[in-house]
Design an enzyme around this catalytic site. Sequence first.
Site, PDB file in Angstrom:
ATOM      1  N   CYS A   1     -15.147  -3.574   7.371  1.00 53.25           N
ATOM      2  CA  CYS A   1     -15.720  -3.530   7.164  1.00 53.25           C
ATOM      3  C   CYS A   1     -16.583  -2.361   7.863  1.00 53.25           C
ATOM      4  CB  CYS A   1     -17.084  -4.243   6.901  1.00 53.25           C
ATOM      5  SG  CYS A   1     -17.025  -5.590   5.255  1.00 53.25           S
TER       6      CYS A   1
ATOM      7  N   ARG B   1     -12.910   1.929   5.121  1.00 53.93           N
ATOM      8  CA  ARG B   1     -12.897   0.450   5.608  1.00 53.93           C
ATOM      9  C   ARG B   1     -13.328  -0.238   4.788  1.00 53.93           C
ATOM     10  NH1 ARG B   1     -12.412   0.533  11.174  1.00 53.93           N
ATOM     11  NH2 ARG B   1     -13.461  -1.412  10.818  1.00 53.93           N
TER      12      ARG B   1
ATOM     13  N   TRP C   1     -16.075  -4.729   2.492  1.00 54.47           N
ATOM     14  CA  TRP C   1     -14.513  -5.124   2.217  1.00 54.47           C
ATOM     15  C   TRP C   1     -14.569  -6.252   2.358  1.00 54.47           C
ATOM     16  CZ3 TRP C   1     -10.582  -2.473  -0.554  1.00 54.47           C
ATOM     17  CH2 TRP C   1     -10.102  -3.035  -0.543  1.00 54.47           C
TER      18      TRP C   1
ATOM     19  N   ASN D   1     -19.149  -7.446  10.646  1.00 51.82           N
ATOM     20  CA  ASN D   1     -17.525  -7.164   9.786  1.00 51.82           C
ATOM     21  C   ASN D   1     -16.462  -7.738  10.526  1.00 51.82           C
ATOM     22  OD1 ASN D   1     -15.269  -5.647   9.864  1.00 51.82           O
ATOM     23  ND2 ASN D   1     -15.003  -4.502  11.076  1.00 51.82           N
ATOM     24  N   GLY D   2     -15.798  -8.636  10.418  1.00 56.24           N
ATOM     25  CA  GLY D   2     -15.188  -9.300  10.760  1.00 56.24           C
ATOM     26  C   GLY D   2     -15.047 -10.764   9.991  1.00 56.24           C
TER      27      GLY D   2
ATOM     28  N   GLU E   1      12.669  -3.095  -1.814  1.00 55.00           N
ATOM     29  CA  GLU E   1      11.017  -2.682  -0.943  1.00 55.00           C
ATOM     30  C   GLU E   1      12.278  -1.053  -0.268  1.00 55.00           C
ATOM     31  OE1 GLU E   1       8.641  -2.773  -2.141  1.00 55.00           O
ATOM     32  OE2 GLU E   1       7.698  -1.770  -0.570  1.00 55.00           O
TER      33      GLU E   1
ATOM     34  N   LYS F   1      10.630   2.349  -1.744  1.00 58.61           N
ATOM     35  CA  LYS F   1       9.069   2.765  -0.993  1.00 58.61           C
ATOM     36  C   LYS F   1       9.249   5.040  -0.870  1.00 58.61           C
ATOM     37  CE  LYS F   1       5.906   1.441  -0.210  1.00 58.61           C
ATOM     38  NZ  LYS F   1       5.941   0.425  -1.412  1.00 58.61           N
TER      39      LYS F   1
ATOM     40  N   GLU G   1       9.249   6.842  -4.272  1.00 58.69           N
ATOM     41  CA  GLU G   1       8.533   7.253  -4.549  1.00 58.69           C
ATOM     42  C   GLU G   1       7.690   8.037  -3.674  1.00 58.69           C
ATOM     43  OE1 GLU G   1       4.900   4.034  -4.604  1.00 58.69           O
ATOM     44  OE2 GLU G   1       5.957   2.543  -3.312  1.00 58.69           O
TER      45      GLU G   1
ATOM     46  N   HIS H   1      31.199  -4.541  -7.643  1.00 64.67           N
ATOM     47  CA  HIS H   1      30.611  -4.881  -9.260  1.00 64.67           C
ATOM     48  C   HIS H   1      30.696  -3.491 -10.062  1.00 64.67           C
ATOM     49  CE1 HIS H   1      31.914  -8.712  -9.309  1.00 64.67           C
ATOM     50  NE2 HIS H   1      30.665  -8.992  -8.477  1.00 64.67           N
TER      51      HIS H   1
ATOM     52  N   LYS I   1      -3.304   4.182  -7.433  1.00 63.61           N
ATOM     53  CA  LYS I   1      -3.267   3.106  -6.186  1.00 63.61           C
ATOM     54  C   LYS I   1      -2.981   2.188  -7.581  1.00 63.61           C
ATOM     55  CE  LYS I   1      -2.639   0.945  -2.717  1.00 63.61           C
ATOM     56  NZ  LYS I   1      -1.429   0.793  -2.288  1.00 63.61           N
TER      57      LYS I   1
HETATM   58  C1  AGP Z   1       4.043   0.286  -4.151  1.00 60.23           C
HETATM   59  O1  AGP Z   1       4.441   1.099  -3.587  1.00 60.23           O
HETATM   60  C2  AGP Z   1       3.227   0.998  -5.530  1.00 60.23           C
HETATM   61  N1  AGP Z   1       2.322   1.651  -5.081  1.00 60.23           N
HETATM   62  C3  AGP Z   1       3.187   0.007  -6.679  1.00 60.23           C
HETATM   63  O2  AGP Z   1       4.819  -0.430  -7.056  1.00 60.23           O
HETATM   64  C4  AGP Z   1       2.662  -1.084  -6.313  1.00 60.23           C
HETATM   65  O3  AGP Z   1       3.084  -1.490  -5.794  1.00 60.23           O
HETATM   66  C5  AGP Z   1       2.231  -1.437  -8.009  1.00 60.23           C
HETATM   67  O4  AGP Z   1       1.667  -0.147  -8.902  1.00 60.23           O
HETATM   68  C6  AGP Z   1       1.797  -3.193  -8.169  1.00 60.23           C
HETATM   69  O5  AGP Z   1      -0.134  -2.823  -7.877  1.00 60.23           O
HETATM   70  P1  AGP Z   1      -0.662  -3.948  -7.410  1.00 60.23           P
HETATM   71  O6  AGP Z   1      -0.113  -4.981  -6.590  1.00 60.23           O
HETATM   72  O7  AGP Z   1      -2.232  -3.615  -7.395  1.00 60.23           O
HETATM   73  O8  AGP Z   1      -0.575  -4.845  -8.207  1.00 60.23           O
END
Ligand code: AGP
Length: 612
Positions: free
Chosen positions: A2, A27, A73, A99-100, A485, A489, A492, A508, A607
């Site tokens: 926070c 924050r 938060w 905050n904590g 993963e 990364k 994206e 395969h 996001k």
């Molecule tokens: C991950 O780096 C991406 N930003 C995206 O795949 C994300 O994980 C996905 O949209 C799911 O989002 P959420 O975890 O908020 O449900």
Amino acid sequence: MCGIVGYIGEKNGIPIVIEGLKRLEYRGYDSSGICYHKSGTLRIKKKKGKVSDLEALISKNSFGNIVMGHTRWATHGKPSDKNAHPHISMNKKISIVHNGIIENYDSIKEGLIQRGYKFKSETDTEVLVNLIEYVQIDLKVSLIEAVQQALTQVIGAYSIAVMSSNDSSNLVLAKKGSPLVIGVGQEEHYIASDPSPFLKYTKKAIYLDDDEVAEISKNKLSILTFDKKIKSPTINKLTMELEEIEKGGFETFMLKEIYEQPKSIVDTLRGRIIKKSQIIKLRGFNESVDTFKRAKRIVIVACGTSWIAGLVAEYIIEGLAKLPVEVEYASEFRYRNPIIYKNDIVIAFSQSGETADTISALKLAKENGALLYGICNVVGSSISRLVNVGTFTHAGPEIGVASTKAFTAQVSVSILIALAIAKLRKQISKNDFKEITDALLSIHEKMQYTLSNCNNKIKQIARKYKNSRNALYLGRGLSFPVALEGALKLKEISYIHAEGYPAAEMKHGPIALIDENMPTIIIATNKRNYEKIFSNAQEIKARNGKLIAIVSQGDNQISKIADHVIEVPKTNYYLSPLINTIPLQLFSYYIASFRGCNVDQPRNLAKSVTVE
Ligand code: AGP
């Protein structure tokens, strides 16, 4: 995480604090509030929503020259007007912003209720302010002494500012585990979680250390250490600019959040492993333990990186607890008429808690009578309110679109849940439980070591591959989802096409892709299948593929044939994703940076995907 801001001096502190809270919204931003003195009473204005919603609540004529504010938060208690800070004690004479996380707030609250205290909110913070009131009345001491005494009963992390209606000249501060900095002006002092709120007024700052309390007026400041010794303050000359401070000195939020992972893991695990009695303390699990006893399987629904965290969870839960787990893309699950049994437990992984496909998948599971379990990073989010029970990851706000610290926090919660189910189903020995929990409680040190010792080498390797057109990521066992993963990364944030694959699947089909222009990142830290992944590495080299190997310290086989080697600390197999993901995050970060990509806001991405 926070944000706290405060002012004490001759000016009107209200607009100063409001503007300062806006600087700290990165924050936390689900609710905010201020407290100020007015004719011997404490005035509090607070509201769910952004700081601008709070601002609209405050009359332009309001005046206060001792003011403190907070932007929240949520960790305990969903975002709401009543859970917003500041909180005030029952006799209305003491107010606090915090905050904590207070780990033992429930036992303290119990004791206060027995002494007649009543609570308006669901927060740990309101417990703390009433404990301070109780101690001050009981011991007949000053506010700073009551704060110091009350904090001896508290377990957890905090930075707090406290104000009393009986004293219109002083603020009392305390710090342990969460940041608090004092800005030193001319006949005025500022306080904040980081210097950004007062940087335009003064560049002189005093950082409180853990276990210190302080009392500040407009022209006086005294700091006491935990053993009540007076400490002479060290005044630092700030050099960082505003933008740098919000990013903690890092060039982007994503890099800051990659480096925050040791802390976010500590925050996520805080208070959830009771070593002595070998108990995993997860309220959501404990409230649904009977369902976990009856359950024949778990179904995980998620998207993107959260779906990958679900795949990691499958390997860990099946490995430790021997309970079948199925992992589903939420978007597929909701439309393919899946078979859902009423004894099923459907777990949703979601950082934002707002992903439309995941919400719809949960609603389908709910219609079929399954228990809904949420693993979210945002308290009060739609998913956290839709599920029956859940466990929050305490990773703090994740600003970068590419998920990093939320992913490792989801993995650490998965390990906790797997341990809890394994204990419940008597599938794990005391020794194995101890080995894994001991490793988990110190994993943040190995994560920090990896960040500190691999960063520069990874940056050099990234520079060599920044113009690649494709990349392959390979892993076996738990390193297979980690490979997925790593590939996600890179895709994206650098817009390079990448694929994650089970290493054995190479033969395969994908092996046809291998040539001198195809970099392959292989994750080969697990002893369990090392010889097999060594053969995969040899297959790649036999076809002139460029090989980047993530290996355990001391490796002497794959590291002999790879073109580039990144050594990471050894750890328990089930914890390996917490370590192995870090080099992949950094690798994709530096490639994207060298390519001039906007890593915090990659093209075409949001996001939180709140649409189908
Ligand atoms: C991950 O780096 C991406 N930003 C995206 O795949 C994300 O994980 C996905 O949209 C799911 O989002 P959420 O975890 O908020 O449900």
